[in-house]
Design a protein around this motif. Structure first.
Motif, PDB file in Angstrom:
ATOM      1  N   GLN A  47      99.329 -12.060  43.241  1.00 14.25           N
ATOM      2  CA  GLN A  47      98.644 -12.961  44.167  1.00 14.25           C
ATOM      3  C   GLN A  47      97.860 -14.060  43.449  1.00 14.25           C
ATOM      4  O   GLN A  47      97.783 -15.184  43.940  1.00 14.25           O
ATOM      5  N   ALA A  48      97.316 -13.735  42.289  1.00 12.21           N
ATOM      6  CA  ALA A  48      96.588 -14.763  41.539  1.00 12.21           C
ATOM      7  C   ALA A  48      97.542 -15.877  41.107  1.00 12.21           C
ATOM      8  O   ALA A  48      97.191 -17.061  41.165  1.00 12.21           O
ATOM      9  N   LEU A  49      98.744 -15.517  40.693  1.00 11.20           N
ATOM     10  CA  LEU A  49      99.734 -16.524  40.303  1.00 11.20           C
ATOM     11  C   LEU A  49     100.148 -17.355  41.513  1.00 11.20           C
ATOM     12  O   LEU A  49     100.271 -18.573  41.420  1.00 11.20           O
ATOM     13  N   GLU A  50     100.355 -16.703  42.639  1.00  9.73           N
ATOM     14  CA  GLU A  50     100.714 -17.428  43.859  1.00  9.73           C
ATOM     15  C   GLU A  50      99.648 -18.477  44.185  1.00  9.73           C
ATOM     16  O   GLU A  50      99.975 -19.616  44.496  1.00  9.73           O
ATOM     17  N   PHE A  51      98.390 -18.089  44.103  1.00  4.38           N
ATOM     18  CA  PHE A  51      97.293 -19.020  44.368  1.00  4.38           C
ATOM     19  C   PHE A  51      97.284 -20.151  43.344  1.00  4.38           C
ATOM     20  O   PHE A  51      97.133 -21.327  43.698  1.00  4.38           O
ATOM     21  N   ASP A  52      97.440 -19.794  42.064  1.00  8.38           N
ATOM     22  CA  ASP A  52      97.416 -20.800  40.996  1.00  8.38           C
ATOM     23  C   ASP A  52      98.572 -21.798  41.116  1.00  8.38           C
ATOM     24  O   ASP A  52      98.398 -22.981  40.838  1.00  8.38           O
ATOM     25  N   ILE A  53      99.734 -21.329  41.533  1.00 10.24           N
ATOM     26  CA  ILE A  53     100.882 -22.231  41.734  1.00 10.24           C
ATOM     27  C   ILE A  53     100.578 -23.179  42.890  1.00 10.24           C
ATOM     28  O   ILE A  53     100.826 -24.380  42.813  1.00 10.24           O
ATOM     29  N   ARG A  54     100.031 -22.641  43.991  1.00 14.59           N
ATOM     30  CA  ARG A  54      99.725 -23.470  45.157  1.00 14.59           C
ATOM     31  C   ARG A  54      98.708 -24.560  44.855  1.00 14.59           C
ATOM     32  O   ARG A  54      98.854 -25.692  45.306  1.00 14.59           O
ATOM     33  N   ASN A  55      97.666 -24.212  44.090  1.00 16.55           N
ATOM     34  CA  ASN A  55      96.616 -25.219  43.844  1.00 16.55           C
ATOM     35  C   ASN A  55      96.868 -26.046  42.587  1.00 16.55           C
ATOM     36  O   ASN A  55      96.083 -26.917  42.257  1.00 16.55           O
ATOM     37  N   GLY A  56      97.967 -25.775  41.888  1.00 17.13           N
ATOM     38  CA  GLY A  56      98.358 -26.597  40.754  1.00 17.13           C
ATOM     39  C   GLY A  56      97.686 -26.271  39.431  1.00 17.13           C
ATOM     40  O   GLY A  56      97.858 -26.993  38.453  1.00 17.13           O
ATOM     41  N   SER A  57      96.926 -25.179  39.371  1.00 20.17           N
ATOM     42  CA  SER A  57      96.281 -24.837  38.101  1.00 20.17           C
ATOM     43  C   SER A  57      97.260 -24.184  37.116  1.00 20.17           C
ATOM     44  O   SER A  57      96.981 -24.125  35.925  1.00 20.17           O
ATOM     45  N   VAL A  58      98.396 -23.704  37.609  1.00 22.31           N
ATOM     46  CA  VAL A  58      99.490 -23.212  36.762  1.00 22.31           C
ATOM     47  C   VAL A  58     100.755 -23.923  37.208  1.00 22.31           C
ATOM     48  O   VAL A  58     101.037 -24.027  38.408  1.00 22.31           O
ATOM     49  N   THR A  59     101.512 -24.420  36.250  1.00 22.71           N
ATOM     50  CA  THR A  59     102.762 -25.115  36.558  1.00 22.71           C
ATOM     51  C   THR A  59     103.936 -24.365  35.944  1.00 22.71           C
ATOM     52  O   THR A  59     103.749 -23.452  35.127  1.00 22.71           O
ATOM     53  N   GLY A  60     105.111 -24.782  36.318  1.00 20.43           N
ATOM     54  CA  GLY A  60     106.318 -24.218  35.704  1.00 20.43           C
ATOM     55  C   GLY A  60     106.343 -24.454  34.207  1.00 20.43           C
ATOM     56  O   GLY A  60     106.812 -23.609  33.441  1.00 20.43           O
ATOM     57  N   GLU A  61     105.811 -25.588  33.788  1.00 24.62           N
ATOM     58  CA  GLU A  61     105.736 -25.888  32.352  1.00 24.62           C
ATOM     59  C   GLU A  61     104.848 -24.881  31.630  1.00 24.62           C
ATOM     60  O   GLU A  61     105.175 -24.425  30.538  1.00 24.62           O
ATOM     61  N   ASP A  62     103.739 -24.500  32.252  1.00 22.47           N
ATOM     62  CA  ASP A  62     102.841 -23.498  31.660  1.00 22.47           C
ATOM     63  C   ASP A  62     103.565 -22.164  31.478  1.00 22.47           C
ATOM     64  O   ASP A  62     103.417 -21.493  30.459  1.00 22.47           O
ATOM     65  N   ILE A  63     104.350 -21.802  32.478  1.00 18.83           N
ATOM     66  CA  ILE A  63     105.062 -20.527  32.435  1.00 18.83           C
ATOM     67  C   ILE A  63     106.143 -20.548  31.365  1.00 18.83           C
ATOM     68  O   ILE A  63     106.286 -19.599  30.588  1.00 18.83           O
ATOM     69  N   LEU A  64     106.896 -21.638  31.286  1.00 15.54           N
ATOM     70  CA  LEU A  64     107.926 -21.746  30.255  1.00 15.54           C
ATOM     71  C   LEU A  64     107.313 -21.687  28.860  1.00 15.54           C
ATOM     72  O   LEU A  64     107.834 -21.016  27.968  1.00 15.54           O
ATOM     73  N   GLU A  65     106.200 -22.376  28.696  1.00 17.30           N
ATOM     74  CA  GLU A  65     105.522 -22.378  27.402  1.00 17.30           C
ATOM     75  C   GLU A  65     105.029 -20.974  27.044  1.00 17.30           C
ATOM     76  O   GLU A  65     105.177 -20.522  25.913  1.00 17.30           O
ATOM     77  N   ALA A  66     104.440 -20.279  28.008  1.00 14.31           N
ATOM     78  CA  ALA A  66     103.937 -18.923  27.759  1.00 14.31           C
ATOM     79  C   ALA A  66     105.075 -17.961  27.419  1.00 14.31           C
ATOM     80  O   ALA A  66     104.880 -17.003  26.674  1.00 14.31           O
ATOM     81  N   ALA A  67     106.264 -18.254  27.942  1.00 13.51           N
ATOM     82  CA  ALA A  67     107.428 -17.412  27.665  1.00 13.51           C
ATOM     83  C   ALA A  67     108.105 -17.789  26.350  1.00 13.51           C
ATOM     84  O   ALA A  67     109.060 -17.135  25.929  1.00 13.51           O
ATOM     85  N   GLY A  68     107.635 -18.870  25.732  1.00 10.70           N
ATOM     86  CA  GLY A  68     108.226 -19.300  24.467  1.00 10.70           C
ATOM     87  C   GLY A  68     109.524 -20.063  24.632  1.00 10.70           C
ATOM     88  O   GLY A  68     110.324 -20.147  23.709  1.00 10.70           O
ATOM     89  N   LEU A  69     109.729 -20.625  25.811  1.00 14.46           N
ATOM     90  CA  LEU A  69     110.944 -21.390  26.077  1.00 14.46           C
ATOM     91  C   LEU A  69     110.689 -22.882  25.899  1.00 14.46           C
ATOM     92  O   LEU A  69     109.540 -23.341  25.967  1.00 14.46           O
ATOM     93  N   GLU A  70     111.766 -23.614  25.712  1.00 11.10           N
ATOM     94  CA  GLU A  70     111.674 -25.068  25.652  1.00 11.10           C
ATOM     95  C   GLU A  70     111.258 -25.584  27.025  1.00 11.10           C
ATOM     96  O   GLU A  70     111.801 -25.164  28.044  1.00 11.10           O
ATOM     97  N   VAL A  71     110.288 -26.465  27.035  1.00  5.34           N
ATOM     98  CA  VAL A  71     109.768 -26.989  28.295  1.00  5.34           C
ATOM     99  C   VAL A  71     110.527 -28.250  28.666  1.00  5.34           C
ATOM    100  O   VAL A  71     110.610 -29.192  27.881  1.00  5.34           O
ATOM    101  N   ASN A  72     111.121 -28.243  29.858  1.00  5.52           N
ATOM    102  CA  ASN A  72     111.733 -29.458  30.405  1.00  5.52           C
ATOM    103  C   ASN A  72     111.497 -29.467  31.905  1.00  5.52           C
ATOM    104  O   ASN A  72     111.255 -28.435  32.518  1.00  5.52           O
ATOM    105  N   ALA A  73     111.534 -30.642  32.481  1.00  4.28           N
ATOM    106  CA  ALA A  73     111.176 -30.814  33.895  1.00  4.28           C
ATOM    107  C   ALA A  73     112.084 -30.021  34.826  1.00  4.28           C
ATOM    108  O   ALA A  73     111.614 -29.429  35.801  1.00  4.28           O
ATOM    109  N   SER A  74     113.363 -29.991  34.548  1.00  2.00           N
ATOM    110  CA  SER A  74     114.304 -29.287  35.422  1.00  2.00           C
ATOM    111  C   SER A  74     114.000 -27.794  35.487  1.00  2.00           C
ATOM    112  O   SER A  74     113.911 -27.213  36.574  1.00  2.00           O
ATOM    113  N   ASP A  75     113.828 -27.168  34.324  1.00  4.43           N
ATOM    114  CA  ASP A  75     113.529 -25.738  34.296  1.00  4.43           C
ATOM    115  C   ASP A  75     112.150 -25.451  34.888  1.00  4.43           C
ATOM    116  O   ASP A  75     111.954 -24.454  35.581  1.00  4.43           O
ATOM    117  N   ALA A  76     111.183 -26.330  34.630  1.00  5.08           N
ATOM    118  CA  ALA A  76     109.836 -26.148  35.170  1.00  5.08           C
ATOM    119  C   ALA A  76     109.865 -26.192  36.699  1.00  5.08           C
ATOM    120  O   ALA A  76     109.239 -25.357  37.358  1.00  5.08           O
TER     121      ALA A  76
END
Length: 89
Positions: A47-76
């Motif tokens: 639920q904390a992630l759901e809230f953070d995604i909704r309010n923009g404090s966590v983005t797809g780019e943040d998640i890709l980076e935390a996973a050690g993946l290459e960050v690009n707009a499409s994957d984010a």
């Protein structure tokens, strides 16, 4: 002759190690799943992630980076859409 055999064995082992490592690379979908379950450092889960995604404090780019993946707009965008769609269940 032993030196050549050992060198070839070492090269073969190294190639196998690299091939095995790349076989375990995670996908953006798996990164989103791990984020949702709270398995990525610095990303709250559920639920904390759901809230953070909704309010923009966590983005797809943040998640890709935390996973050690290459960050690009499409994957984010893909990661964010998975997590947003999950909220509608």
């Amino acid at each position: 002759m032993t030196f050549i055999t050992r060198t070839v064995s070492a090269i073969a082992f190294t190639a196998t190690l690299f091939a095995t490592t790349s076989a375990f690379a995670i996908t953006p979908f798996q990164a989103a799943s791990q984020a949702y379950r709270g398995q990525l450092n610095g990303i709250a889960g559920y639920q904390a992630l759901e809230f953070d995604i909704r309010n923009g404090s966590v983005t797809g780019e943040d998640i890709l980076e935390a996973a050690g993946l290459e960050v690009n707009a499409s994957d984010a965008n893909f990661v964010e859409s998975i997590l947003r769609d999950n909220n509608n269940d």
